[in-house]
Design an enzyme around this catalytic site. Sequence first.
Site, PDB file in Angstrom:
ATOM      1  N   PHE A 190      -9.509   7.533 -19.071  1.00 45.88           N
ATOM      2  CA  PHE A 190      -8.039   8.216 -19.496  1.00 45.88           C
ATOM      3  C   PHE A 190      -7.659   7.452 -20.533  1.00 45.88           C
ATOM      4  O   PHE A 190      -7.565   6.158 -20.584  1.00 45.88           O
ATOM      5  CB  PHE A 190      -6.963   7.797 -18.399  1.00 45.88           C
ATOM      6  CG  PHE A 190      -5.716   8.128 -18.285  1.00 45.88           C
ATOM      7  CD1 PHE A 190      -5.327   9.406 -17.974  1.00 45.88           C
ATOM      8  CD2 PHE A 190      -4.525   7.369 -18.898  1.00 45.88           C
ATOM      9  CE1 PHE A 190      -4.182   9.834 -17.976  1.00 45.88           C
ATOM     10  CE2 PHE A 190      -3.165   7.796 -18.951  1.00 45.88           C
ATOM     11  CZ  PHE A 190      -2.961   8.927 -18.521  1.00 45.88           C
ATOM     12  N   SER A 213      -3.646   4.727 -24.605  1.00 46.46           N
ATOM     13  CA  SER A 213      -3.572   3.481 -25.464  1.00 46.46           C
ATOM     14  C   SER A 213      -4.165   3.699 -26.734  1.00 46.46           C
ATOM     15  O   SER A 213      -5.329   3.971 -27.192  1.00 46.46           O
ATOM     16  CB  SER A 213      -3.803   2.141 -24.927  1.00 46.46           C
ATOM     17  OG  SER A 213      -3.433   2.144 -23.536  1.00 46.46           O
ATOM     18  N   GLU A 214      -3.562   3.190 -27.758  1.00 47.80           N
ATOM     19  CA  GLU A 214      -3.877   3.177 -29.197  1.00 47.80           C
ATOM     20  C   GLU A 214      -3.857   1.726 -29.998  1.00 47.80           C
ATOM     21  O   GLU A 214      -2.745   0.800 -29.296  1.00 47.80           O
ATOM     22  CB  GLU A 214      -3.180   4.240 -30.065  1.00 47.80           C
ATOM     23  CG  GLU A 214      -3.506   5.657 -29.594  1.00 47.80           C
ATOM     24  CD  GLU A 214      -2.973   6.661 -30.509  1.00 47.80           C
ATOM     25  OE1 GLU A 214      -2.227   6.503 -31.660  1.00 47.80           O
ATOM     26  OE2 GLU A 214      -3.148   7.676 -30.200  1.00 47.80           O
ATOM     27  N   GLY A 259      -1.104   6.263 -10.973  1.00 50.44           N
ATOM     28  CA  GLY A 259      -2.057   5.149 -11.401  1.00 50.44           C
ATOM     29  C   GLY A 259      -1.621   3.623 -10.955  1.00 50.44           C
ATOM     30  O   GLY A 259      -2.432   2.762 -10.360  1.00 50.44           O
ATOM     31  N   GLN A 262      -5.855 -24.256  -7.342  1.00 51.64           N
ATOM     32  CA  GLN A 262      -5.270 -25.387  -6.889  1.00 51.64           C
ATOM     33  C   GLN A 262      -5.673 -26.083  -5.532  1.00 51.64           C
ATOM     34  O   GLN A 262      -6.290 -27.065  -5.366  1.00 51.64           O
ATOM     35  CB  GLN A 262      -3.943 -25.245  -6.939  1.00 51.64           C
ATOM     36  CG  GLN A 262      -3.104 -26.667  -7.024  1.00 51.64           C
ATOM     37  CD  GLN A 262      -3.239 -27.569  -8.416  1.00 51.64           C
ATOM     38  OE1 GLN A 262      -3.672 -26.792  -9.501  1.00 51.64           O
ATOM     39  NE2 GLN A 262      -3.191 -28.660  -8.501  1.00 51.64           N
ATOM     40  N   GLY A 288     -11.219 -29.452  -7.907  1.00 48.84           N
ATOM     41  CA  GLY A 288     -12.119 -29.314  -9.045  1.00 48.84           C
ATOM     42  C   GLY A 288     -13.149 -28.214  -8.754  1.00 48.84           C
ATOM     43  O   GLY A 288     -13.715 -27.425  -9.855  1.00 48.84           O
ATOM     44  N   GLU A 310      -1.890  -0.115 -17.402  1.00 52.70           N
ATOM     45  CA  GLU A 310      -1.024   0.869 -16.606  1.00 52.70           C
ATOM     46  C   GLU A 310       0.306   0.427 -16.740  1.00 52.70           C
ATOM     47  O   GLU A 310       1.254   0.932 -15.850  1.00 52.70           O
ATOM     48  CB  GLU A 310      -1.623   1.304 -15.429  1.00 52.70           C
ATOM     49  CG  GLU A 310      -3.015   1.813 -15.424  1.00 52.70           C
ATOM     50  CD  GLU A 310      -3.632   2.720 -14.318  1.00 52.70           C
ATOM     51  OE1 GLU A 310      -2.617   2.998 -13.689  1.00 52.70           O
ATOM     52  OE2 GLU A 310      -4.810   2.878 -14.340  1.00 52.70           O
ATOM     53  N   THR A 368       2.740  -2.718 -18.658  1.00 56.66           N
ATOM     54  CA  THR A 368       2.959  -4.088 -18.472  1.00 56.66           C
ATOM     55  C   THR A 368       4.263  -4.289 -17.526  1.00 56.66           C
ATOM     56  O   THR A 368       4.815  -3.128 -17.200  1.00 56.66           O
ATOM     57  CB  THR A 368       3.441  -4.923 -19.726  1.00 56.66           C
ATOM     58  OG1 THR A 368       4.602  -4.162 -20.354  1.00 56.66           O
ATOM     59  CG2 THR A 368       2.406  -4.804 -20.792  1.00 56.66           C
TER      60      THR A 368
HETATM   61  N1  CAA Z   1       7.424  11.425 -14.961  1.00 58.08           N
HETATM   62  C1  CAA Z   1       7.731  12.571 -15.525  1.00 58.08           C
HETATM   63  N2  CAA Z   1       8.330  12.620 -16.726  1.00 58.08           N
HETATM   64  C2  CAA Z   1       8.484  11.521 -17.148  1.00 58.08           C
HETATM   65  C3  CAA Z   1       8.159  10.295 -16.633  1.00 58.08           C
HETATM   66  C4  CAA Z   1       7.688  10.231 -15.485  1.00 58.08           C
HETATM   67  N3  CAA Z   1       7.174   9.231 -14.557  1.00 58.08           N
HETATM   68  N4  CAA Z   1       8.784   9.191 -17.600  1.00 58.08           N
HETATM   69  C5  CAA Z   1       9.038   9.897 -18.728  1.00 58.08           C
HETATM   70  N5  CAA Z   1       9.123  11.285 -18.375  1.00 58.08           N
HETATM   71  C6  CAA Z   1       9.481  12.132 -19.402  1.00 58.08           C
HETATM   72  C7  CAA Z   1      11.013  12.017 -19.533  1.00 58.08           C
HETATM   73  O1  CAA Z   1      11.840  12.882 -18.556  1.00 58.08           O
HETATM   74  C8  CAA Z   1      11.219  12.645 -20.872  1.00 58.08           C
HETATM   75  O2  CAA Z   1      11.131  14.017 -20.852  1.00 58.08           O
HETATM   76  P1  CAA Z   1      12.560  14.630 -21.450  1.00 58.08           P
HETATM   77  O3  CAA Z   1      12.616  14.712 -22.933  1.00 58.08           O
HETATM   78  O4  CAA Z   1      11.902  16.245 -21.201  1.00 58.08           O
HETATM   79  O5  CAA Z   1      13.701  14.593 -20.373  1.00 58.08           O
HETATM   80  C9  CAA Z   1       9.945  12.222 -21.611  1.00 58.08           C
HETATM   81  O6  CAA Z   1       9.061  11.893 -20.657  1.00 58.08           O
HETATM   82  C10 CAA Z   1      10.289  10.904 -22.486  1.00 58.08           C
HETATM   83  O7  CAA Z   1      10.554   9.927 -21.636  1.00 58.08           O
HETATM   84  P2  CAA Z   1      11.291   8.652 -22.183  1.00 58.08           P
HETATM   85  O8  CAA Z   1      12.383   9.134 -23.135  1.00 58.08           O
HETATM   86  O9  CAA Z   1      11.735   7.960 -21.000  1.00 58.08           O
HETATM   87  O10 CAA Z   1      10.074   7.930 -23.144  1.00 58.08           O
HETATM   88  P3  CAA Z   1      10.108   6.419 -23.652  1.00 58.08           P
HETATM   89  O11 CAA Z   1       9.581   6.582 -25.007  1.00 58.08           O
HETATM   90  O12 CAA Z   1      11.343   5.794 -23.453  1.00 58.08           O
HETATM   91  O13 CAA Z   1       9.049   5.740 -22.694  1.00 58.08           O
HETATM   92  C11 CAA Z   1       8.021   4.355 -21.126  1.00 58.08           C
HETATM   93  C12 CAA Z   1       8.919   5.752 -21.511  1.00 58.08           C
HETATM   94  C13 CAA Z   1       8.177   4.498 -19.507  1.00 58.08           C
HETATM   95  C14 CAA Z   1       8.171   3.119 -21.580  1.00 58.08           C
HETATM   96  C15 CAA Z   1       6.403   4.863 -21.443  1.00 58.08           C
HETATM   97  O14 CAA Z   1       6.250   5.067 -22.726  1.00 58.08           O
HETATM   98  C16 CAA Z   1       5.352   4.172 -20.708  1.00 58.08           C
HETATM   99  O15 CAA Z   1       5.061   4.247 -19.513  1.00 58.08           O
HETATM  100  N6  CAA Z   1       4.876   3.164 -21.517  1.00 58.08           N
HETATM  101  C17 CAA Z   1       3.602   2.511 -20.998  1.00 58.08           C
HETATM  102  C18 CAA Z   1       2.302   3.260 -21.152  1.00 58.08           C
HETATM  103  C19 CAA Z   1       1.301   2.940 -20.312  1.00 58.08           C
HETATM  104  O16 CAA Z   1       1.459   2.705 -19.129  1.00 58.08           O
HETATM  105  N7  CAA Z   1       0.102   2.853 -20.848  1.00 58.08           N
HETATM  106  C20 CAA Z   1      -1.268   2.380 -20.255  1.00 58.08           C
HETATM  107  C21 CAA Z   1      -2.418   2.996 -20.788  1.00 58.08           C
HETATM  108  S1  CAA Z   1      -3.289   3.612 -19.376  1.00 58.08           S
HETATM  109  C22 CAA Z   1      -4.226   2.443 -18.742  1.00 58.08           C
HETATM  110  O17 CAA Z   1      -4.055   1.222 -19.103  1.00 58.08           O
HETATM  111  C23 CAA Z   1      -5.470   3.068 -18.005  1.00 58.08           C
HETATM  112  C24 CAA Z   1      -6.724   2.026 -17.776  1.00 58.08           C
HETATM  113  O18 CAA Z   1      -7.410   2.002 -18.771  1.00 58.08           O
HETATM  114  C25 CAA Z   1      -6.714   1.099 -16.613  1.00 58.08           C
END
Ligand code: CAA
Length: 380
Positions: A123, A126-127, A242, A336, A340, A363, A365
Amino acid sequence: MDFSLSEEHIMIRDAARDFARTELLPGVIERDNAQKFPTEQVKKMGELGFLGMMVDPKYGGGGMDTISYAIVVEELSKVDASCSVIVSVNNSLVCYGLETYGTEDQKQKYLTKLATGQSIGAFCLSEPEAGSDATSQKTTAIDKGDHYILNGTKNWITNGGTADFYLVIAQTDKEKKHKGINAFIVEKGWEGFEIGPKEDKLGIRGSDTHSLIFNDVKVPKENRIGEDGFGFKFAMKTLAGGRIGIAAQALGIAGGAYDLAREYSKVRKAFGTEICNHQAIAFKLADMHTSIEAARHLVMKAAWDKDQGNDYTMSGAMAKLYASQVAMDVSVEAVQVHGGNGFVKEYHVERMMRDAKITQIYEGTSEIQKIVISRGLLKD
Ligand code: CAA
């Protein structure tokens, strides 16, 4: 209210527990040291159905519920969190994403292989400059009619080198911000798709984490997931589930570290008695066990919400936030208790302490989970 597991859940738990002890425990320290991907173990997990647990049997999956899945991830994580993250990503990000939002052709072509473990998925959200701030995608996919041209770099991708199929999130129209993002299925080996070097990590060292580089990769239009502009919501909805998997992983790491600390405290002697007879140690065990039980309730509640068709965004985020903190705290305490010996690899707890940290990062922070939870609390 019934807190007991069903007979089926107990059978699944016992099967996963037995598998973890017999197949994952041997060599876990060596794989961690050498950053060796658990190829044989993943093959066996595929044969046992652990890689597509919740997928409909018509696509080769196990047709199980989320509670079963969380139980399996917990049991595997008690022994080897590198293996459990492979299971978690394949099940709840890749298989779930494809089954829920993919076309029938995409499911036949990709999901059937991923659910049976013939292929592994990754999946790719991330960038370098879009980790937490996931809308700031720099990877672009330009619409060329019957295909897209994909360019950019993805970072810290679990299964990055070993996957066969990659779900890649990219910006298709910058002006539309998050509504101009799409998700695509990209196959390993396509021209212009390069796998970057493997990351040398603090923990989960057996899992395979890479950056990925896309240079003018031609992606057929039929490989876009969902309607045009659905990619950000696809990522958010998929990540919501996830996070239940990672919460279960954190719960398992904590449980594994606690089990070792408890056993050790019953055999290690100091000041004339086994150390569990000293209140300083007994109280630690009490705190560890209590926090693990609390985390288990949150994880199971989130899994139950998903199975019931309830919204699980908040409960999944709460489970991940809390269980990952518990994994960190309990694994530090387990070191802990071991004194050791806890600092020495052969006792396993130092690895668990290193593995625990990533559950507070990937997924989303812990800070991201708090954003998700607080927005849920304040939305009306
Ligand atoms: N379900 C459905 N829609 C959602 C949603 C959800 N859980 N969360 C947000 N949305 C929708 C919102 O409704 C909005 O849509 P509309 O404009 O139509 O209303 C749109 O998405 C944008 O939402 P936000 O304005 O809330 O977006 P934001 O920029 O403020 O970001 C955030 C929200 C929660 C911070 C999000 O950016 C986020 O989750 N960031 C973390 C990313 C992440 O988890 N990365 C992990 C990488 S994957 C990984 O780690 C896999 C691995 O290898 C193990």
